[in-house]
Design a protein around this motif. Sequence first.
Motif, PDB file in Angstrom:
ATOM      1  N   ARG A 139       0.997  -1.051   0.220  1.00 14.51           N
ATOM      2  CA  ARG A 139       0.001  -0.168   0.004  1.00 14.51           C
ATOM      3  C   ARG A 139       0.839   1.357  -0.030  1.00 14.51           C
ATOM      4  NH1 ARG A 139      -3.131  -1.622   3.580  1.00 14.51           N
ATOM      5  NH2 ARG A 139      -1.757  -0.973   5.361  1.00 14.51           N
ATOM      6  N   PRO A 181       2.638   1.985  -5.368  1.00 14.54           N
ATOM      7  CA  PRO A 181       2.278   2.858  -6.239  1.00 14.54           C
ATOM      8  C   PRO A 181       3.187   4.015  -6.701  1.00 14.54           C
ATOM      9  CG  PRO A 181       0.500   2.450  -4.444  1.00 14.54           C
ATOM     10  CD  PRO A 181       1.859   1.789  -3.815  1.00 14.54           C
ATOM     11  N   GLN A 202      -3.308   3.593  -6.612  1.00  9.63           N
ATOM     12  CA  GLN A 202      -3.512   3.389  -5.328  1.00  9.63           C
ATOM     13  C   GLN A 202      -4.436   2.561  -4.798  1.00  9.63           C
ATOM     14  OE1 GLN A 202      -0.955   5.100  -2.982  1.00  9.63           O
ATOM     15  NE2 GLN A 202      -2.075   3.377  -1.611  1.00  9.63           N
ATOM     16  N   ASP A 251      -4.190  -0.721  -2.437  1.00  9.55           N
ATOM     17  CA  ASP A 251      -4.881  -0.689  -1.123  1.00  9.55           C
ATOM     18  C   ASP A 251      -5.569  -1.863  -0.809  1.00  9.55           C
ATOM     19  OD1 ASP A 251      -4.064   1.889  -0.610  1.00  9.55           O
ATOM     20  OD2 ASP A 251      -6.182   2.754  -1.060  1.00  9.55           O
TER      21      ASP A 251
END
Length: 283
Positions: free
Chosen positions: A136, A140, A192, A196
């Motif tokens: 997480r 990204p 993102q 997540d």
Amino acid sequence: MLSLKERQMLFALGRDHYSGNGQIIDAGSFMGCSTSCLAAGVKAGQQAPEKQIHAYELGILPAPANGQTIIRKFGDIKYEQGKSFVPILKDTIKPWWGYIDLNVGDILQENWDGDDIEICFVDVCKTPELNAHVTRQFFPSIPVGGYLVNQDFFFDRLPYVKVTMGYLSEYFEWVGRVYTSSIWRCVKQVPQDVADYDPYLEKDPKCREYHEMTVYDDLGKDALFMLDLSLSYLTGEGLDELEGKHHEFIEHNATVWEGREGKRRDARFRIERARKLIAEGNI
């Protein structure tokens, strides 16, 4: 704890594949070997020392619950579990201090600022929660062309690491393997919201499919054995079939592999350990 070839690989990444336009992550520095190799490579590539390497380490191995004193030996270094090894880590990386931003503490409390990460070396995902957090926070920010290395990939446990990389196969192409480390190059930046979501923690029904997507071409017998054993940890089944499938490899390696401190870590040991831990519901 890193093989010579893995150290050479990290040095080469720092020297040949770091432009200086982004940052480097060393997630799980332990006593500083990986950090030093990356820094030495950056120095050899003549990049300016501006603390581009962000190293993360908790700094302690837990003491045994029974109060027993355990002394571990790493080369010439002796370490007692339960005590901080941060002084050892700092001494190891001292020659390259100008290149390194050292972060001591729980990485679960760390948040990345979003800068591009040209090289991301991961050796900290010892729990599903750590794996989800690292994915997480850092993935990204890896741009197209950036490199991701997971040191625990070709290891019989930690199936969630394989699940994650199968899930993210659209974003990373597999480059190769060095000992237990797996190397990928980013071909499409990870959104993102994709990072997540953790399929393992969410008990996604496609976890097995994701895991099986990480059986890459040209893997050796040892890597294929490790991946199949990892799949058994994920599914809780398949150990008997695995013994038949890898019989020749298992028998050959019954007398070859040695683990740290002289303890046996051969293929047969790993199967029996898996059988025990799966029965206990403990990966």
